[in-house]
Structures are given as C-alpha cells and as structure tokens.
Design a protein around this motif. Structure first.
Motif, PDB file in Angstrom:
ATOM      1  N   THR A 154       0.885  -1.258  -0.030  1.00 44.73           N
ATOM      2  CA  THR A 154       0.051  -0.105   0.092  1.00 44.73           C
ATOM      3  C   THR A 154       1.367   1.187  -0.079  1.00 44.73           C
ATOM      4  OG1 THR A 154      -0.240   0.258   2.117  1.00 44.73           O
ATOM      5  CG2 THR A 154      -1.897  -0.514   0.940  1.00 44.73           C
ATOM      6  N   GLU A 155       2.473   1.345   0.439  1.00 42.92           N
ATOM      7  CA  GLU A 155       3.475   2.468   0.605  1.00 42.92           C
ATOM      8  C   GLU A 155       2.704   3.232   2.465  1.00 42.92           C
ATOM      9  OE1 GLU A 155       3.500   4.332  -3.073  1.00 42.92           O
ATOM     10  OE2 GLU A 155       4.915   1.808  -3.795  1.00 42.92           O
ATOM     11  N   ALA A 156       2.015   2.690   3.019  1.00 44.23           N
ATOM     12  CA  ALA A 156       1.967   3.524   3.763  1.00 44.23           C
ATOM     13  C   ALA A 156       2.877   3.548   4.477  1.00 44.23           C
ATOM     14  CB  ALA A 156       0.521   3.350   3.960  1.00 44.23           C
ATOM     15  N   HIS A 157       3.403   4.669   5.270  1.00 40.08           N
ATOM     16  CA  HIS A 157       4.541   4.556   5.860  1.00 40.08           C
ATOM     17  C   HIS A 157       4.434   3.875   7.527  1.00 40.08           C
ATOM     18  CE1 HIS A 157       3.855   8.804   4.099  1.00 40.08           C
ATOM     19  NE2 HIS A 157       5.594   8.342   3.928  1.00 40.08           N
ATOM     20  N   ARG A 158       2.878   3.699   7.704  1.00 42.53           N
ATOM     21  CA  ARG A 158       2.595   3.122   9.058  1.00 42.53           C
ATOM     22  C   ARG A 158       1.382   2.288   9.214  1.00 42.53           C
ATOM     23  NH1 ARG A 158       4.320   7.276  14.201  1.00 42.53           N
ATOM     24  NH2 ARG A 158       6.148   7.805  13.321  1.00 42.53           N
ATOM     25  N   VAL A 159       1.172   1.865  10.019  1.00 43.39           N
ATOM     26  CA  VAL A 159      -0.046   1.028  10.564  1.00 43.39           C
ATOM     27  C   VAL A 159      -0.067   1.521  12.288  1.00 43.39           C
ATOM     28  CG1 VAL A 159       0.073  -0.767   9.072  1.00 43.39           C
ATOM     29  CG2 VAL A 159       0.131  -0.756  11.558  1.00 43.39           C
ATOM     30  N   GLU A 160      -1.887   1.691  12.204  1.00 39.06           N
ATOM     31  CA  GLU A 160      -2.914   1.735  13.649  1.00 39.06           C
ATOM     32  C   GLU A 160      -3.573   0.375  13.872  1.00 39.06           C
ATOM     33  OE1 GLU A 160      -5.869   4.675  16.186  1.00 39.06           O
ATOM     34  OE2 GLU A 160      -4.495   5.914  14.450  1.00 39.06           O
ATOM     35  N   PHE A 161      -2.765   0.120  14.788  1.00 38.39           N
ATOM     36  CA  PHE A 161      -3.721  -1.526  15.128  1.00 38.39           C
ATOM     37  C   PHE A 161      -4.553  -0.630  16.320  1.00 38.39           C
ATOM     38  CE2 PHE A 161       0.422  -3.749  15.200  1.00 38.39           C
ATOM     39  CZ  PHE A 161       0.085  -4.264  14.399  1.00 38.39           C
ATOM     40  N   TYR A 162      -5.876  -1.734  15.528  1.00 45.37           N
ATOM     41  CA  TYR A 162      -7.136  -1.749  16.737  1.00 45.37           C
ATOM     42  C   TYR A 162      -6.934  -2.618  17.561  1.00 45.37           C
ATOM     43  CZ  TYR A 162     -12.106  -2.583  17.657  1.00 45.37           C
ATOM     44  OH  TYR A 162     -13.026  -2.357  18.500  1.00 45.37           O
ATOM     45  N   THR A 163      -6.894  -1.474  18.688  1.00 45.40           N
ATOM     46  CA  THR A 163      -6.988  -2.240  20.748  1.00 45.40           C
ATOM     47  C   THR A 163      -8.389  -2.191  21.036  1.00 45.40           C
ATOM     48  OG1 THR A 163      -6.285   0.525  21.193  1.00 45.40           O
ATOM     49  CG2 THR A 163      -4.706  -1.032  20.347  1.00 45.40           C
ATOM     50  N   GLY A 164      -9.056  -2.485  20.542  1.00 43.50           N
ATOM     51  CA  GLY A 164     -10.997  -2.380  20.843  1.00 43.50           C
ATOM     52  C   GLY A 164     -10.713  -4.399  22.020  1.00 43.50           C
ATOM     53  N   PRO A 165     -10.117  -5.088  20.639  1.00 40.33           N
ATOM     54  CA  PRO A 165     -10.400  -6.468  20.991  1.00 40.33           C
ATOM     55  C   PRO A 165      -9.645  -6.638  22.838  1.00 40.33           C
ATOM     56  CG  PRO A 165     -10.679  -6.270  19.259  1.00 40.33           C
ATOM     57  CD  PRO A 165     -10.614  -5.120  19.717  1.00 40.33           C
ATOM     58  N   TYR A 166      -8.184  -6.001  22.409  1.00 39.55           N
ATOM     59  CA  TYR A 166      -7.536  -5.787  24.306  1.00 39.55           C
ATOM     60  C   TYR A 166      -7.993  -5.303  25.006  1.00 39.55           C
ATOM     61  CZ  TYR A 166      -3.594  -4.620  26.154  1.00 39.55           C
ATOM     62  OH  TYR A 166      -3.138  -4.599  27.900  1.00 39.55           O
ATOM     63  N   ALA A 167      -8.350  -4.146  25.027  1.00 36.59           N
ATOM     64  CA  ALA A 167      -9.185  -3.165  25.997  1.00 36.59           C
ATOM     65  C   ALA A 167     -10.560  -4.253  26.968  1.00 36.59           C
ATOM     66  CB  ALA A 167      -9.641  -2.209  25.847  1.00 36.59           C
ATOM     67  N   GLU A 168     -10.852  -4.795  25.593  1.00 37.88           N
ATOM     68  CA  GLU A 168     -11.990  -5.381  26.013  1.00 37.88           C
ATOM     69  C   GLU A 168     -11.882  -6.810  26.911  1.00 37.88           C
ATOM     70  OE1 GLU A 168     -16.180  -7.383  24.672  1.00 37.88           O
ATOM     71  OE2 GLU A 168     -15.136  -6.739  23.235  1.00 37.88           O
ATOM     72  N   ALA A 169     -10.636  -7.171  26.836  1.00 36.89           N
ATOM     73  CA  ALA A 169     -10.399  -8.529  27.506  1.00 36.89           C
ATOM     74  C   ALA A 169      -8.774  -7.913  28.564  1.00 36.89           C
ATOM     75  CB  ALA A 169      -9.068  -9.099  26.422  1.00 36.89           C
ATOM     76  N   TYR A 170      -8.641  -6.877  28.622  1.00 37.53           N
ATOM     77  CA  TYR A 170      -8.316  -6.588  29.640  1.00 37.53           C
ATOM     78  C   TYR A 170      -9.485  -6.079  31.011  1.00 37.53           C
ATOM     79  CZ  TYR A 170      -4.667  -4.619  33.075  1.00 37.53           C
ATOM     80  OH  TYR A 170      -3.483  -4.043  33.912  1.00 37.53           O
ATOM     81  N   ASP A 171     -10.495  -5.199  29.978  1.00 38.86           N
ATOM     82  CA  ASP A 171     -11.159  -5.375  31.187  1.00 38.86           C
ATOM     83  C   ASP A 171     -11.954  -6.366  31.644  1.00 38.86           C
ATOM     84  OD1 ASP A 171     -11.099  -2.729  30.580  1.00 38.86           O
ATOM     85  OD2 ASP A 171     -12.880  -2.510  29.319  1.00 38.86           O
ATOM     86  N   SER A 172     -11.852  -7.158  31.469  1.00 42.29           N
ATOM     87  CA  SER A 172     -12.248  -8.128  31.725  1.00 42.29           C
ATOM     88  C   SER A 172     -11.697  -9.190  32.914  1.00 42.29           C
ATOM     89  CB  SER A 172     -13.048 -10.122  30.989  1.00 42.29           C
ATOM     90  OG  SER A 172     -12.759 -10.728  31.587  1.00 42.29           O
ATOM     91  N   SER A 173     -10.666  -9.318  32.807  1.00 42.89           N
ATOM     92  CA  SER A 173      -9.002  -9.450  33.098  1.00 42.89           C
ATOM     93  C   SER A 173      -8.083  -9.431  32.657  1.00 42.89           C
ATOM     94  CB  SER A 173      -9.300 -11.057  33.764  1.00 42.89           C
ATOM     95  OG  SER A 173      -8.719 -11.749  33.021  1.00 42.89           O
ATOM     96  N   PRO A 174      -7.364  -8.259  33.925  1.00 40.96           N
ATOM     97  CA  PRO A 174      -5.381  -8.864  33.012  1.00 40.96           C
ATOM     98  C   PRO A 174      -5.042 -10.479  32.904  1.00 40.96           C
ATOM     99  CG  PRO A 174      -5.168  -8.003  35.201  1.00 40.96           C
ATOM    100  CD  PRO A 174      -6.702  -8.781  34.934  1.00 40.96           C
ATOM    101  N   GLU A 175      -5.662 -10.671  32.722  1.00 40.89           N
ATOM    102  CA  GLU A 175      -4.659 -12.089  32.671  1.00 40.89           C
ATOM    103  C   GLU A 175      -5.589 -12.784  30.925  1.00 40.89           C
ATOM    104  OE1 GLU A 175      -2.083 -13.788  33.178  1.00 40.89           O
ATOM    105  OE2 GLU A 175      -2.027 -12.857  35.266  1.00 40.89           O
ATOM    106  N   LYS A 176      -6.207 -11.692  30.691  1.00 36.26           N
ATOM    107  CA  LYS A 176      -6.811 -12.124  29.358  1.00 36.26           C
ATOM    108  C   LYS A 176      -6.421 -11.472  28.236  1.00 36.26           C
ATOM    109  CE  LYS A 176     -11.303 -14.411  30.724  1.00 36.26           C
ATOM    110  NZ  LYS A 176     -12.927 -14.452  30.663  1.00 36.26           N
ATOM    111  N   GLY A 177      -6.219  -9.288  29.344  1.00 35.67           N
ATOM    112  CA  GLY A 177      -5.673  -8.752  28.510  1.00 35.67           C
ATOM    113  C   GLY A 177      -4.121  -9.501  28.173  1.00 35.67           C
ATOM    114  N   LYS A 178      -3.758  -9.800  29.064  1.00 35.66           N
ATOM    115  CA  LYS A 178      -2.200 -10.769  28.171  1.00 35.66           C
ATOM    116  C   LYS A 178      -2.153 -12.133  27.760  1.00 35.66           C
ATOM    117  CE  LYS A 178      -0.047  -9.458  32.747  1.00 35.66           C
ATOM    118  NZ  LYS A 178       0.663  -9.898  34.081  1.00 35.66           N
ATOM    119  N   LYS A 179      -3.167 -12.154  27.326  1.00 37.25           N
ATOM    120  CA  LYS A 179      -3.109 -13.832  26.255  1.00 37.25           C
ATOM    121  C   LYS A 179      -3.520 -12.633  25.286  1.00 37.25           C
ATOM    122  CE  LYS A 179      -4.655 -17.218  28.846  1.00 37.25           C
ATOM    123  NZ  LYS A 179      -5.698 -18.242  29.877  1.00 37.25           N
ATOM    124  N   SER A 180      -4.675 -11.646  25.051  1.00 37.62           N
ATOM    125  CA  SER A 180      -4.587 -10.752  23.945  1.00 37.62           C
ATOM    126  C   SER A 180      -3.546 -10.320  23.562  1.00 37.62           C
ATOM    127  CB  SER A 180      -6.086 -10.271  24.512  1.00 37.62           C
ATOM    128  OG  SER A 180      -6.577  -9.122  23.307  1.00 37.62           O
TER     129      SER A 180
END
Length: 251
Positions: A154-180
C-alpha cells in the motif's frame, strides 16, 4: 519514547451538545499539550457530530503558533475515511499525519480495521496523494497476519492497530488482556524491520497500557474517550500525566 496523541473529539461533542464555544477546543488543546502530550488527534466525520471542518483549521493555526520549550515538534493527526471529502480536507489542512480509518454509516465509533487484500487497491490513490503532499500515512488495521502481508504494497508509512479487543479483554481480567496482547505482539513483530511504523489506539487507558506499552516497535498511541473520561475524575492535566507514566513504566 512512545508518543501520546490526544484525541479531543469528546471535548467537541460536549461543546456541540449545548451550542456556543464552551468548552473551548483550543483551550483544551493547550491544556493537553501543556501537560506533556506530544500531539493532537481529531476525526472530522462527515456529519460533524463532534469535530467541525472549521475546527480542523483552527487547530492547525493554533498548533503552528504553539510555543513549545526546547522546540519539540507537536504533531497533528487527522483521522477519517478514504473519500473525496476527506481527501480535500486533509490536503488543505496539511497535518503531520493522516490516519485512514474504515467508516460504516451510522457507527458510534470505529470498530474494525481495513481488509487490505480487498480494499488496498481503493486506498492507493489516497495514499499516493497524501504522500505527494508530504503527509505521513497510517492505516487502521487489526492483527490478522495474512492481512498485514499487504501493508507494504500500500506504501503507507505506518499502521495503527485497533486495540478495542485488547482493551475489552483486559477489562475482563489482566490475564485475559495479556493473552490478547500476544496477538498484537506477533502482529507487530511481523512488521518490525520492514520500514513500517506502528501506532495503536482505541480504549487504551492508564491501566492496560502497562502491558501494551511493551509492544515491539510501538511509536505512538492515539487516545481520547477513556483519557477524557478519567479527566472528569482527576482533571485533564493529571489524566495526561497518568497516561504518560503508563507509557514509560519504570524498568
């Protein structure tokens, strides 16, 4: 150093809910930067439900005149959908970075990244135009490794990762967040060394950043909703400082 770019959409939402100019967007931008943030992010949607077209240029003028001790560069990041409307707006405003984000009509907030296999070709004219104007281009993506194979083309310089799933997992528990987080780590490692910068954003906060700040190659996080929500409790300056501390944990 991982840079913190503060998304001030929520300040504009509050202002628009009443009319007038309270709270003042430029005043809050000054507070955000004075507390140590490295940049300002806005997402001027077509319906102008928060950031208006006039805000884009008012912020541009403000940031050009902002006096930063030590001549530290304050970055201006504009997010939005690949469309002729957005293209014209960004080229006229000339920010430091543009983050292309897929937008679904009627959505409350961005909730998925681009499918570069099917959408990469349609993004190409926008990326080329922004690059020609000297604007860094970032693409909103998820962690699928097959999809990430198309980033370079694509020749883009960067990507921005969508971190919604990670945040949702971490909200459930830090351990689930670490797995995500492991999914993001593998995804980031697939890009490191290929000349592609890494940004991240969506529901990151002063708690889950303790893990996510360790992402390989992470250069910038763009945070709005949770940072402003926390500011309702502690004030905007202390909220910014808490996020900066989370981005630079002690070894």
């Amino acid at each position: 150093m991982i840079h913190l770019s503060v998304n001030i959409n929520k300040i504009a939402t509050l202002r628009n809910s009443r009319g007038g100019n309270h709270p003042d967007l430029l005043h809050f931008a000054k507070l955000v930067l004075g507390a140590g943030a490295h940049g300002i992010t806005v997402h001027p949607r077509e319906d102008e439900r928060h950031i208006r077209k006039s805000d884009v240029f008012a912020l541009k003028n403000f940031l050009q005149e902002y006096d930063v001790s030590g001549n530290t560069k304050v970055e201006y990041n504009i997010e939005g959908e690949p469309s002729p409307r957005f293209l014209d707006l960004v080229l006229e405003a000339g920010p430091d970075q543009v983050t292309l984000v897929p937008v679904t009509p009627g959505e409350i907030t961005s909730d998925h990244g681009f499918n570069l296999k099917t959408e990469g070709e349609s993004l190409s004219p926008y990326i080329k135009a922004f690059r020609k104007a000297g604007i860094r281009v970032s693409l909103f993506v998820e962690t699928d490794l097959e999809n990430l194979k198309y980033v370079q083309s694509t020749e883009a310089h960067r990507v921005e990762f969508y971190t919604g799933p990670y945040a949702e997992a971490y909200d459930s528990s830090p351990e689930k967040g670490k797995k995500s987080f492991e999914l993001y780590k593998v995804a980031a490692e697939s890009l490191v060394g290929k000349g592609i910068g890494i940004n991240a954003g969506h529901d990151l906060d002063q708690f889950n950043l303790s893990v996510f700040s360790k992402l390989p190659g992470l250069q910038e996080v763009s945070i709005g909703h949770r940072l402003i929500s926390y500011a309702l409790e502690v004030g905007i300056k202390d909220s910014i400082r808490a996020y900066l501390k989370a981005l630079s944990p002690n070894p």
